[in-house]
Design an enzyme around this catalytic site. Sequence first.
Site, PDB file in Angstrom:
ATOM      1  N   HIS A 274       0.955  -0.922  -0.201  1.00 24.59           N
ATOM      2  CA  HIS A 274      -0.260  -0.144   0.331  1.00 24.59           C
ATOM      3  C   HIS A 274       0.794   1.292  -0.401  1.00 24.59           C
ATOM      4  CE1 HIS A 274      -2.916   2.842   0.812  1.00 24.59           C
ATOM      5  NE2 HIS A 274      -3.644   1.918   1.724  1.00 24.59           N
ATOM      6  N   CYS A 275       2.284   0.828  -0.031  1.00 22.58           N
ATOM      7  CA  CYS A 275       2.979   2.522   0.230  1.00 22.58           C
ATOM      8  C   CYS A 275       4.057   2.748  -0.268  1.00 22.58           C
ATOM      9  CB  CYS A 275       3.518   2.048   1.528  1.00 22.58           C
ATOM     10  SG  CYS A 275       2.925   1.820   2.998  1.00 22.58           S
ATOM     11  N   ILE A 276       5.114   1.593  -0.853  1.00 22.64           N
ATOM     12  CA  ILE A 276       5.842   2.285  -1.833  1.00 22.64           C
ATOM     13  C   ILE A 276       5.602   2.796  -3.622  1.00 22.64           C
ATOM     14  CG2 ILE A 276       8.042   1.853  -3.061  1.00 22.64           C
ATOM     15  CD1 ILE A 276       8.324   1.910   0.691  1.00 22.64           C
TER      16      ILE A 276
END
Length: 435
Positions: A274-276
């Site tokens: 969900h982030c990088i």
Amino acid sequence: MSNLGQVLEEKIRTGQARLGTVGLGYVGLPLSVEFASAGLRVTGFDLSPEKVAAVNRGESYIKDVTSERVGALVEAGGLRATSDFDELAECDAVIICVPTPLSKTKDPDLTMVVEATRQIGERLRPGQLVVLESTTYPGTTEELILPILSGRGLDVGESFFLAFSPERVDPGNAKYGTRNTPKIIGGMTPACTRMALALYSKAIDTVIPVSSTQTAEMVKLLENTFRSVNIGLVNEVALMCERLGVDVWEVIDAAASKPFGFMPFYPGPGLGGHCIPIDPLYLSWKLKTLNYRARFIELAGEINSEMPEHVCDRVARALNDREKSVKGSRILILGVSYKRDVDDVRESPALDILRILESRGAKIAYNDPHVPELQWNGTVLRSEELMPAVRRADIVVIVTDHTAFPYREIVDGAAVVLDTRNATRGIRAASVIKI
Ligand SMILES: NC(=O)c1ccc[n+]([C@@H]2O[C@H](COP(=O)([O-])OP(=O)(O)OC[C@H]3O[C@@H](n4cnc5c(N)ncnc54)[C@H](O)[C@@H]3O)[C@@H](O)[C@H]2O)c1
């Protein structure tokens, strides 16, 4: 400091404060558990009736949090969950941890943050602290959240408090969890920072104030952009090494012997989670509105997002060397979650690889000890039994290097293995190809 601030600080200090957490996912549930363990009464709010019911039954659906821990806190009355947002009014502090995805056009989609804030804003009362934890672009707290919360005529820093504190959770990390990962805090005013510091100090070992909400928002984006750019660099180095006939893994290991000025990053099949893959695009989007092109972010994004295609080309070449085509070949993907030992498939490069290979006519199958089934084009793919599937496959592709995989056995049983993570390090066999 206003009297309301003094009252809130005292309530937090004495453990009388009631905390609401909005969004009980990968971030919100561990955070709620940590605060409840620190002695605060925590109410988690979520739109999902399943998650609310699970928490209230004392069950965890997040790998890093045990059901024993949730169960004990629920039983002791320190933790409960609800979908009734009217209970927000009873909370002294509210932390927002709802998703911040991208829209179809890859722009920030803050609808869930806005909706959660609206729920809080409609019930905001004097003396409350609101903290946003969802990853977002610099300026969100001041430009988007503050106007919604100020709608009822309360003054920030005087009659209510607002801060941003980025979540840094690293799912599957056995060493660093919510409690011992230092927390950055930036308030709208010094009083807001002070309230948020008081709150987080209850449950987090190290809290670090910064001068503004924008700074705190930018800290998170620097951290994740740093990872995305370095992974992009090392993925490009892998592509270069392949052309040079040099083993990129050996190069990185040797370079990492330098005790200063170098930090190893590793190539792979592409970014996931969900982030990088998402967060740097929040930053580049914001900069576009200021007429600035974030070139490193764009370039890293380009290289990283081409890696699944590169893996599929390597599969095609490996099959070609064995006089086979992708079309009609049985291809087994090992590991579909986006990283080792987690069950999260969001943005996982394995999904791109499966899609590309299937579109080229391959007979695809997968095994993942953490993901028993996968929603796939309106149907469900099931994780195959490992060793029979390995022996059946024309090629086995290691996409995620789960600890549970018996790599020696896999290499011995497979016709050919394409290893995108160096999971077979130390195993010498002509049938292993690496990216
Ligand atoms: N997962 C990670 O590893 C991680 C790490 C650092 C930061 N973050 C950031 O934290 C934020 C949350 O991510 P996550 O992984 O916990 O998401 P998640 O999807 O696991 O959980 C979010 C929860 O919010 C709920 N929700 C959505 N809208 C809601 C609303 N209006 N009111 C109440 N509940 C609502 C959903 O039902 C879901 O249960 C994101 O901004 C993400 O970028 C995530």
